[in-house]
Design a protein around this motif. Structure first.
Motif, PDB file in Angstrom:
ATOM      1  N   GLY A   1      36.788  62.942  48.449  1.00  0.00           N
ATOM      2  CA  GLY A   1      36.909  61.596  49.007  1.00  0.00           C
ATOM      3  C   GLY A   1      36.026  61.421  50.225  1.00  0.00           C
TER       4      GLY A   1
ATOM      5  N   LEU B   1      32.845  58.840  50.665  1.00  0.00           N
ATOM      6  CA  LEU B   1      32.751  57.859  51.745  1.00  0.00           C
ATOM      7  C   LEU B   1      31.485  58.048  52.577  1.00  0.00           C
ATOM      8  CD1 LEU B   1      36.436  57.629  52.991  1.00  0.00           C
ATOM      9  CD2 LEU B   1      35.135  55.913  51.735  1.00  0.00           C
TER      10      LEU B   1
ATOM     11  N   SER C   1      32.051  51.379  50.838  1.00  0.00           N
ATOM     12  CA  SER C   1      33.405  51.950  50.868  1.00  0.00           C
ATOM     13  C   SER C   1      33.832  52.267  52.294  1.00  0.00           C
ATOM     14  CB  SER C   1      33.472  53.208  50.013  1.00  0.00           C
ATOM     15  OG  SER C   1      33.279  52.891  48.661  1.00  0.00           O
ATOM     16  N   ARG C   2      32.905  52.784  53.096  1.00  0.00           N
ATOM     17  CA  ARG C   2      33.233  53.064  54.503  1.00  0.00           C
ATOM     18  C   ARG C   2      33.619  51.790  55.226  1.00  0.00           C
ATOM     19  NH1 ARG C   2      28.398  56.175  54.564  1.00  0.00           N
ATOM     20  NH2 ARG C   2      27.423  54.529  55.772  1.00  0.00           N
ATOM     21  N   ASP C   3      32.870  50.718  54.992  1.00  0.00           N
ATOM     22  CA  ASP C   3      33.172  49.440  55.645  1.00  0.00           C
ATOM     23  C   ASP C   3      34.530  48.901  55.197  1.00  0.00           C
ATOM     24  OD1 ASP C   3      30.761  49.591  56.956  1.00  0.00           O
ATOM     25  OD2 ASP C   3      29.712  48.259  55.556  1.00  0.00           O
ATOM     26  N   LYS C   4      34.832  49.054  53.918  1.00  0.00           N
ATOM     27  CA  LYS C   4      36.116  48.585  53.391  1.00  0.00           C
ATOM     28  C   LYS C   4      37.277  49.351  54.022  1.00  0.00           C
ATOM     29  CE  LYS C   4      38.501  47.821  49.026  1.00  0.00           C
ATOM     30  NZ  LYS C   4      38.441  47.986  47.574  1.00  0.00           N
ATOM     31  N   ILE C   5      37.143  50.669  54.142  1.00  0.00           N
ATOM     32  CA  ILE C   5      38.188  51.484  54.763  1.00  0.00           C
ATOM     33  C   ILE C   5      38.335  51.106  56.239  1.00  0.00           C
ATOM     34  CG2 ILE C   5      38.805  53.846  55.438  1.00  0.00           C
ATOM     35  CD1 ILE C   5      39.283  53.407  52.544  1.00  0.00           C
ATOM     36  N   ALA C   6      37.220  50.882  56.916  1.00  0.00           N
ATOM     37  CA  ALA C   6      37.271  50.507  58.334  1.00  0.00           C
ATOM     38  C   ALA C   6      38.002  49.187  58.518  1.00  0.00           C
ATOM     39  CB  ALA C   6      35.858  50.420  58.901  1.00  0.00           C
ATOM     40  N   LYS C   7      37.735  48.215  57.640  1.00  0.00           N
ATOM     41  CA  LYS C   7      38.425  46.923  57.724  1.00  0.00           C
ATOM     42  C   LYS C   7      39.921  47.085  57.474  1.00  0.00           C
ATOM     43  CE  LYS C   7      34.518  44.053  56.395  1.00  0.00           C
ATOM     44  NZ  LYS C   7      33.966  43.185  55.351  1.00  0.00           N
ATOM     45  N   GLN C   8      40.281  47.958  56.535  1.00  0.00           N
ATOM     46  CA  GLN C   8      41.696  48.184  56.253  1.00  0.00           C
ATOM     47  C   GLN C   8      42.400  48.810  57.450  1.00  0.00           C
ATOM     48  OE1 GLN C   8      41.779  50.472  52.644  1.00  0.00           O
ATOM     49  NE2 GLN C   8      41.489  48.678  51.347  1.00  0.00           N
ATOM     50  N   PHE C   9      41.747  49.766  58.119  1.00  0.00           N
ATOM     51  CA  PHE C   9      42.340  50.364  59.313  1.00  0.00           C
ATOM     52  C   PHE C   9      42.476  49.339  60.428  1.00  0.00           C
ATOM     53  CE2 PHE C   9      41.427  54.714  57.766  1.00  0.00           C
ATOM     54  CZ  PHE C   9      42.643  55.285  58.066  1.00  0.00           C
TER      55      PHE C   9
END
Length: 64
Positions: free
Chosen positions: A14, A18, A24-32
Motif C-alpha cells: 500500500g 501511494l 491516490s496520495r492527494d485523495k488520502i490527504a483529503k480524507q485525513f
C-alpha cells in the motif's frame, strides 16, 4: 506469525502504491483533512478554534 507477515506485506504494498500514485496520495490527504475537521462527539459546534486554522498538515490535527 504468519498474520504479522501478511499484514506487513500489505502495508508495504500500500505504501509503495501511494508513493507512485499522486492522485491516490492527494485523495488520502483529503480524507485525513476531512476526518480531522469533524467535530468530536460532545463538543460544541460554535467553537471558533478549529484544526483547519492551525494548518499543521495531514496528521497534525491528530496530535494537538
Amino acid at each position: 506469525m504468519k498474520r504479522n507477515k501478511m499484514a506487513l506485506t500489505a502495508l508495504g504494498l500500500g505504501a509503495a502504491y501511494l508513493m507512485r500514485n499522486k492522485e491516490s496520495r492527494d485523495k488520502i490527504a483529503k480524507q485525513f483533512d476531512s476526518f480531522t475537521n469533524t467535530p468530536i462527539r460532545g463538543t460544541k459546534t460554535g467553537n471558533t478554534s478549529t484544526n483547519s486554522s492551525n494548518n499543521k498538515g495531514i496528521l497534525g490535527g491528530l496530535f494537538n
